[in-house]
Design a protein around this motif. Sequence first.
Motif, PDB file in Angstrom:
ATOM      1  N   SER A  48       9.829  -4.954 -46.548  1.00 17.74           N
ATOM      2  CA  SER A  48       8.420  -4.634 -46.355  1.00 17.74           C
ATOM      3  C   SER A  48       8.104  -3.331 -47.088  1.00 17.74           C
ATOM      4  CB  SER A  48       8.117  -4.478 -44.865  1.00 17.74           C
ATOM      5  OG  SER A  48       8.872  -3.403 -44.314  1.00 17.74           O
TER       6      SER A  48
ATOM      7  N   VAL B 220      11.375 -10.248 -42.487  1.00 12.69           N
ATOM      8  CA  VAL B 220      10.483  -9.098 -42.289  1.00 12.69           C
ATOM      9  C   VAL B 220       9.735  -9.230 -40.977  1.00 12.69           C
ATOM     10  CG1 VAL B 220       8.369  -7.984 -43.136  1.00 12.69           C
ATOM     11  CG2 VAL B 220      10.224  -8.504 -44.718  1.00 12.69           C
ATOM     12  N   TYR B 221       9.256 -10.422 -40.691  1.00 14.37           N
ATOM     13  CA  TYR B 221       8.532 -10.674 -39.433  1.00 14.37           C
ATOM     14  C   TYR B 221       9.445 -10.445 -38.232  1.00 14.37           C
ATOM     15  CZ  TYR B 221       5.772 -13.206 -35.940  1.00 14.37           C
ATOM     16  OH  TYR B 221       5.058 -13.551 -34.826  1.00 14.37           O
TER      17      TYR B 221
ATOM     18  N   HIS C  82       0.372  -7.372 -48.871  1.00 20.96           N
ATOM     19  CA  HIS C  82       1.141  -6.650 -49.892  1.00 20.96           C
ATOM     20  C   HIS C  82       1.635  -7.603 -50.979  1.00 20.96           C
ATOM     21  CE1 HIS C  82       2.176  -3.173 -46.901  1.00 20.96           C
ATOM     22  NE2 HIS C  82       1.006  -3.028 -47.461  1.00 20.96           N
TER      23      HIS C  82
ATOM     24  N   SER D  87      13.324  -3.365 -41.259  1.00 17.98           N
ATOM     25  CA  SER D  87      12.491  -4.245 -42.075  1.00 17.98           C
ATOM     26  C   SER D  87      12.402  -3.792 -43.531  1.00 17.98           C
ATOM     27  CB  SER D  87      11.069  -4.327 -41.493  1.00 17.98           C
ATOM     28  OG  SER D  87      10.442  -3.061 -41.536  1.00 17.98           O
ATOM     29  N   SER D  88      13.025  -2.650 -43.861  1.00 19.48           N
ATOM     30  CA  SER D  88      12.938  -2.149 -45.234  1.00 19.48           C
ATOM     31  C   SER D  88      14.320  -1.837 -45.794  1.00 19.48           C
ATOM     32  CB  SER D  88      12.027  -0.910 -45.288  1.00 19.48           C
ATOM     33  OG  SER D  88      12.459   0.079 -44.355  1.00 19.48           O
TER      34      SER D  88
ATOM     35  N   HIS E 218       2.372  -7.776 -44.511  1.00 22.68           N
ATOM     36  CA  HIS E 218       3.331  -8.162 -45.554  1.00 22.68           C
ATOM     37  C   HIS E 218       2.701  -9.190 -46.490  1.00 22.68           C
ATOM     38  CE1 HIS E 218       7.252  -8.551 -47.377  1.00 22.68           C
ATOM     39  NE2 HIS E 218       7.288  -9.849 -47.134  1.00 22.68           N
TER      40      HIS E 218
END
Length: 400
Positions: free
Chosen positions: A354, A29-30, A55, A273-274, A52
């Motif tokens: 994410s 994700v990063y 979350h 990222s998703s 993130h």
Amino acid sequence: MQTLYNNIKGDRLIWAIVALMAILSFLPVYSAASNLAYKGDNGNTFGFFIKHFVHLFLGFAIMYGVHKIPYRYFKGLSLIMIPVTLVLLAITMLQGTTIDGANASRWIQIPIVGMSFQTSTLASVVLMVYVARYMSKVEDKVITFKSSILPLWMPVFLVLILILPANLSTSAIMFLMVIMLVFLGGYPIRYLAVIIGSGVLAFAMFVLIAKAFPDAMPNRVDTWMSRIENFSNPEVTEADYQIEKAKIAIASGGLGGLGPGKSIQKNFLPQSSSDFIFAIIIEEYGLIGGVIIMGMYMWLLFRIVLVSQKADTLFGKLLALGVGLPIIFQALINMAVAVELFPVTGQTLPLISSGGTSIWMTCLAIGIILSVSAKREEIKEQEDIELAEENPLEILSETI
């Protein structure tokens, strides 16, 4: 730390799987969010890392709190939450907001905290709990189609109708999961055939109405048809951009991957990222990384089925499967889209991608599953205590 561990109930392996997946999600994700940072946040990638983390932290707080609630209480909560969910879905559909020019009618704005919330993910969990409640309620009764229309199918179709215009894939997944759950609960197959036929007919009518009045739902049906056409027809001149970039990322990864943070396609792949995080994982960690992620979801599926089998009531069995199987199904669809086995759907990779709403609702569902398994542990502990009281000498001899 020991106190926290002692307060954690339920299937310990599910806790371990979820925690491990959450930890492993940080690097991809990063890495994938870096292109978003350079486009709109002056290159501040650390902000996405913190976001993130927040979350996930809130998600685990939800999971911990929910797993402490005895699962029998979810029966009553589902009755309360169904009308609340319907109101939220109606508000979301009528809101008609946009995010960066894109259709954002899947989200509802919460002005107090300045954030958006995807109501369909909450509706999915609430609806599955409600269906599990109904099927357990009629466990020892003769089910007729007429008697089940209002209490069972009316709420189901109302929820699906409110989600369908903005999110076809989510409504389709929910419909399939509901059919599966009522089948497992003993709903007559001949009635299920009628429901499936009615669902297909209702969807066909919706498409025809949307085509007849395109201004009411601009571009939605055209988008669905375009995605299906691009998927099914290899001779389409303009191939789907997202799928092409995802395939390039997967091909670049090979067996061992390019290494953490070294993805190239993250700079070109939308929603890297998703929705397409799986392609980035394979590009950076190779086929090995992809197989590990898939294996963890299969491991989670095994534990969910085990919790269901050991539940002490039919409601517990259906509840664990009802909220657990959609997580695995969504993960499989996300991975299938990345490797072009399925048309683009917009489904995230649970616990990896994410996005606050997806993480929170997945943790809510897992918390419910842990609540079911915690009850089984409680019953087992009580049985051990009763056995010890009945046979103290036997227990003492075993200890010695």
